[in-house]
Scaffold this active site. Structure first.
Site, PDB file in Angstrom:
ATOM      1  N   TYR A  94      -1.803  -7.581   7.294  1.00  0.00           N
ATOM      2  CA  TYR A  94      -1.115  -8.793   6.860  1.00  0.00           C
ATOM      3  C   TYR A  94      -0.261  -9.392   7.974  1.00  0.00           C
ATOM      4  CZ  TYR A  94      -2.078  -7.019   2.099  1.00  0.00           C
ATOM      5  OH  TYR A  94      -2.648  -6.533   0.953  1.00  0.00           O
ATOM      6  N   HIS A  96      -6.804   0.849   3.972  1.00  0.00           N
ATOM      7  CA  HIS A  96      -6.953  -0.480   3.382  1.00  0.00           C
ATOM      8  C   HIS A  96      -8.354  -0.717   2.821  1.00  0.00           C
ATOM      9  CE1 HIS A  96      -5.112  -4.771   3.820  1.00  0.00           C
ATOM     10  NE2 HIS A  96      -5.679  -4.611   2.644  1.00  0.00           N
TER      11      HIS A  96
END
Length: 276
Positions: A58, A113
């Site tokens: 992110y 992730h």
């Protein structure tokens, strides 16, 4: 299904490793590093959120850390998650970089992730991060049942969560059942369908009858299933509204109607189409 009355005030659950996780968290996916992210996190903490979910991919960990420090909320009261970017090689090294960006000594949860390169290769590094105290709990994201099974065959410290896209419209019953059998908590990201689900007339009908917003209904559905749920917003009023979900309950009929919105066929997969 959890009894609605007894579930109304339930705000956390105990993970398989004994650590406690707040059921409601703020997701910061797609929020740019800088003031917008800092504001969202500060507003969430002021509204009572005690769970913030970020990731190396992110690129906003620094903003999350600044907002946490500026909030005045003690670090030990906030459950902080980040995720290993599997394009890198060593989860242990990468979490140390995350801790530096976040300005904290540990994260409460560290997640792979997505299963790029296979479901097992990164787990040794995740376990080292856990052993050395960089992460109190470790888990995965976007892993389907087969990938979880492969990981459980080699893991000395098993994953305690699987964070996946989950909502009434993505009601992955097969995956949920397998996770429940292994005591893996499902974390629901994009529970509002990045806004797409808010305009559904069936959701709106339940919301109108209860005097609630469609977002509150979708979040409440996840909570009554004992899921961790991670709505994302950058608007203060929506962040605050999304937190007002512990003072009402959906009926069995409401839950059944929402269950019927599933578009996945009750799949045991975490993704319809992998992006990696």
């Amino acid at each position: 299904m959890t009894d609605p009355a007894s579930a109304a005030d339930r705000r956390s659950r105990v993970l398989a490793d004994g650590n406690e996780i707040p059921l409601l968290g703020l997701g910061v996916w797609q929020i740019p590093d800088g003031r917008e992210c800092e504001d969202a996190v500060r507003w969430a903490l002021a509204a009572g959120y005690r769970h913030i979910d970020t990731a190396q991919a992110y690129r906003n960990e620094r903003s999350v850390g600044r907002a946490l420090r500026d909030s005045g909320v003690p670090r030990d009261e906030v459950f902080l998650t980040t995720k290993f970017f599997p394009g890198h090689r060593d989860p242990e090294q990468e979490v140390q970089r995350s801790l530096e960006r976040l300005g904290v000594d540990f994260v409460d949860l560290y997640i792979i992730h997505w299963p790029q390169g296979g479901p097992t290769w990164a787990w040794d590094g995740m376990q080292r991060a856990h052993e050395r105290g960089y992460a109190r709990s470790i888990g995965v994201s976007n892993f389907d049942v087969a990938e979880l099974s492969s990981l459980f065959e080699v893991a000395e410290v098993p994953p305690v969560v699987d964070q996946v896209q989950f909502s009434p419209f993505e009601f992955r019953r097969g995956l949920l059942s397998a996770c429940e059998q292994r005591d893996v908590a499902i974390e629901a990201y994009s529970p509002l369908g990045t806004g797409r689900h808010l305009g559904d007339r069936r959701v709106a009908g339940i919301a109108d009858r209860l005097g609630r917003t469609p977002a509150q209904v979708l979040i409440r559905w996840a909570l009554q299933r004992g899921l961790v749920v991670l709505p994302k917003s950058t608007h203060r009023e929506r962040i605050e509204s999304n937190a007002q979900v512990f003072d009402f309950a959906l009926t069995d009929e409401d839950m059944a109607a929402l269950d019927g919105l599933d578009r996945t066929g009750g799949t045991d997969r975490a993704q319809e189409n992998a992006w990696w």
